[in-house]
Scaffold this motif. Structure first.
Motif, PDB file in Angstrom:
ATOM      1  N   PRO A 199     -10.111  11.648   0.837  1.00 29.77           N
ATOM      2  CA  PRO A 199     -10.532  10.183   0.977  1.00 29.77           C
ATOM      3  C   PRO A 199     -12.012   9.677  -0.022  1.00 29.77           C
ATOM      4  O   PRO A 199     -12.814  10.451  -0.141  1.00 29.77           O
ATOM      5  N   LEU A 200     -12.648   8.577   0.255  1.00 27.98           N
ATOM      6  CA  LEU A 200     -13.336   8.321  -0.226  1.00 27.98           C
ATOM      7  C   LEU A 200     -14.786   8.409   0.547  1.00 27.98           C
ATOM      8  O   LEU A 200     -14.780   7.967   1.513  1.00 27.98           O
ATOM      9  N   ILE A 214       1.471  -1.110   0.167  1.00 28.49           N
ATOM     10  CA  ILE A 214      -0.512  -0.190   0.227  1.00 28.49           C
ATOM     11  C   ILE A 214       0.774   0.877   0.198  1.00 28.49           C
ATOM     12  O   ILE A 214       1.881   1.355   0.988  1.00 28.49           O
ATOM     13  N   GLY A 215       0.389   2.211  -0.779  1.00 33.42           N
ATOM     14  CA  GLY A 215       0.957   3.618  -1.244  1.00 33.42           C
ATOM     15  C   GLY A 215      -0.014   5.032  -0.312  1.00 33.42           C
ATOM     16  O   GLY A 215      -1.104   3.956   0.331  1.00 33.42           O
ATOM     17  N   VAL A 244      -4.994   7.526   1.841  1.00 29.27           N
ATOM     18  CA  VAL A 244      -6.055   8.750   1.388  1.00 29.27           C
ATOM     19  C   VAL A 244      -6.744   8.100   1.340  1.00 29.27           C
ATOM     20  O   VAL A 244      -8.154   8.597   1.774  1.00 29.27           O
ATOM     21  N   LEU A 245      -7.187   7.546   0.339  1.00 29.85           N
ATOM     22  CA  LEU A 245      -8.671   7.166  -0.188  1.00 29.85           C
ATOM     23  C   LEU A 245      -9.031   6.475   0.606  1.00 29.85           C
ATOM     24  O   LEU A 245     -10.519   6.390   0.459  1.00 29.85           O
ATOM     25  N   ARG A 270      -7.785   4.013   6.862  1.00 28.98           N
ATOM     26  CA  ARG A 270      -8.598   2.028   7.172  1.00 28.98           C
ATOM     27  C   ARG A 270      -7.099   1.480   6.424  1.00 28.98           C
ATOM     28  O   ARG A 270      -6.857   0.329   7.471  1.00 28.98           O
ATOM     29  N   TYR A 271      -6.414   1.320   5.815  1.00 29.16           N
ATOM     30  CA  TYR A 271      -5.272   1.156   4.817  1.00 29.16           C
ATOM     31  C   TYR A 271      -4.247   2.127   5.379  1.00 29.16           C
ATOM     32  O   TYR A 271      -4.645   3.004   4.730  1.00 29.16           O
ATOM     33  N   LYS A 272      -2.538   1.693   5.952  1.00 29.14           N
ATOM     34  CA  LYS A 272      -1.415   2.446   5.690  1.00 29.14           C
ATOM     35  C   LYS A 272      -0.432   2.341   4.869  1.00 29.14           C
ATOM     36  O   LYS A 272       0.037   1.092   4.556  1.00 29.14           O
TER      37      LYS A 272
END
Ligand SMILES: C=C1C[C@]23C[C@H]1CC[C@H]2[C@]1(C)CCC[C@@](C)(C(=O)O)[C@H]1[C@@H]3C(=O)O
Ligand SMILES: O=C(O)CCC(=O)C(=O)O
Ligand SMILES: [Fe+2]
Length: 371
Positions: A321-322, A278-279, A284-285, A289-291
């Protein structure tokens, strides 16, 4: 805010014409100071431990390709666990032809074995993100990475021919077609992975794929020469990748290390697998939740090669962020930006490290509109 780093325009410790000759430097009792990393960042023997399967899970994609619901469910669950953990997993049965992988590694070996002056015909131009670099001499003044790289744009338009023509001239070779084929296989794989990532975030299966259908991607071949002083050098310093997803193929020499709590763990090489991380943009998106994964590359007495495929949205797409991840309990954590702005930040204003995203958010707050 983190200090902005001395850029190309500042006077580097050694001139850009300095020859990065790892073989000659390896003979010396000590290295020039610019290659030495601070003691606190230097690799230590205890960082050699290989990651366990619960730290860097291996996800089998066979069921995904067959459309088998049970296989997909297992893969999605593993991906979710991995991405809420260290932000990294490996994939096997990934669908990329092993012959393509063999060919691209052979082409990279041929290229990095060329005389330095020939490679430098395709040198990266200051401020740009493509071309050949040797140890970033002339770009940075200190903490130089013990590596050479060739970075190529794959989409939306490719510059593979431009750079390989500069390096090889009209010599007939298969380098262009090989790098382009590998790049297009990577794009396909990245889009499929977006389906699994979407499912892992409980989004509709095509939600992320649609966002990334048009994308910007960089293919980077990394070459890490042997380093006799490997307890003082680093192939790449600690960083997160500023992009959304990285698909990495490494040869069988260990080097990639992941930051875990207060230590580093090594990803055991598997030539039949890709390492997926993950980048920052994905972070951000997903509104955190995911880093993005913190990692670095250590050198050893053996030469090492890797291919990093950096996948991002188009230059102009707004990154924010979505809405699915923003609510009263989870307020929006990021100011919106474009990938073009973030890339410019990493090429002109800030040397990528583990703090790039936060430094960029501070920069946005101070520079409206950003450069
Ligand atoms: C947008 C990019 C900047 C870097 C190449 C791509 C994706 C990863 C970035 C990088 C690899 C992170 C570590 C530091 C860096 C300077 C490097 O060692 O190559 C970064 C790349 C770059 O700025 O060229
Ligand atoms: O070589 C590797 O294993 C990782 C390379 C990397 O982190 C990068 O190119 O950003
Ligand atoms: Fe990286």
């Amino acid at each position: 805010m983190a200090a902005l780093f001395p850029l190309d325009s500042s006077s580097p410790a050694i001139p850009p014409t300095f020859n990065f000759s790892p073989a000659a430097l390896n003979q010396a009792a000590t290295l020039p100071a610019c290659f030495l990393w601070p003691v606190s960042e230097c690799p230590r023997p205890e960082h050699a431990r290989f990651a366990e399967d619960d730290e860097v899970p291996t996800v089998d994609l066979a069921g995904f390709w067959q459309g088998d619901d049970e296989g997909i469910g297992i893969a999605v669950e593993k991906i979710q666990k991995a991405c809420t953990g260290l932000g990294v997993f490996q994939i096997i049965n990934h669908g990329v032809d092993l012959d393509v992988l063999k060919r691209v590694h052979n082409e990279a070996s041929r290229l990095f074995n060329l005389p330095l002056d020939q490679k430098q015909r395709g040198a990266r131009v200051s401020g740009d993100s493509f071309g050949f670099t040797n140890s970033f001499i002339g770009r940075y003044a200190s903490n130089l990475p013990w590596k050479e790289t060739l970075s190529l744009q794959i989409t939306p338009s490719s510059n593979v021919e431009t750079y390989l023509q500069k390096i090889y001239g009209d010599e007939d070779n298969h380098a262009c077609s090989t790098f382009k084929k590998y790049g297009s296989d990577m794009e396909k794989l990245a889009l499929e992975l977006m389906e699994l990532l979407a499912l892992s975030l409980e989004l509709p299966r095509d939600r992320l794929k649609k966002i990334f259908k048009k994308n910007f991607s960089i293919l980077r071949a990394n070459y890490f020469p042997p380093s006799k002083h490997n307890s003082q050098t680093l192939g790449i310093g600690p960083h997160t990748d500023p992009i959304s997803l990285t698909i990495l193929h490494q040869d069988n020499v260990p080097g990639l290390q992941i930051h875990k709590e207060d230590t580093w763990i090594t990803v055991k090489p598997n030539v039949n697998a890709f390492v997926i991380n993950i980048g920052d943009i994905f972070q951000v998106l997903s509104n955190d939740r995911y880093k993005s994964m913190e990692h670095r590359v250590v050198n050893s007495l053996h030469e090492r090669k890797s291919f990093a495929y950096f996948f991002s949205p188009t230059f102009e797409a707004l990154v924010v962020p979505l809405p699915e991840f923003v609510d009263l309990e989870n307020p929006c954590r990021y100011k919106e930006f474009t990938w073009a702005q973030y890339l410019t930040f990493t090429q002109k204003h800030y040397r990528s490290d583990t703090n790039t995203l936060l430094a960029f958010q501070d920069y946005l707050a101070l520079n409206d509109p950003p450069e």
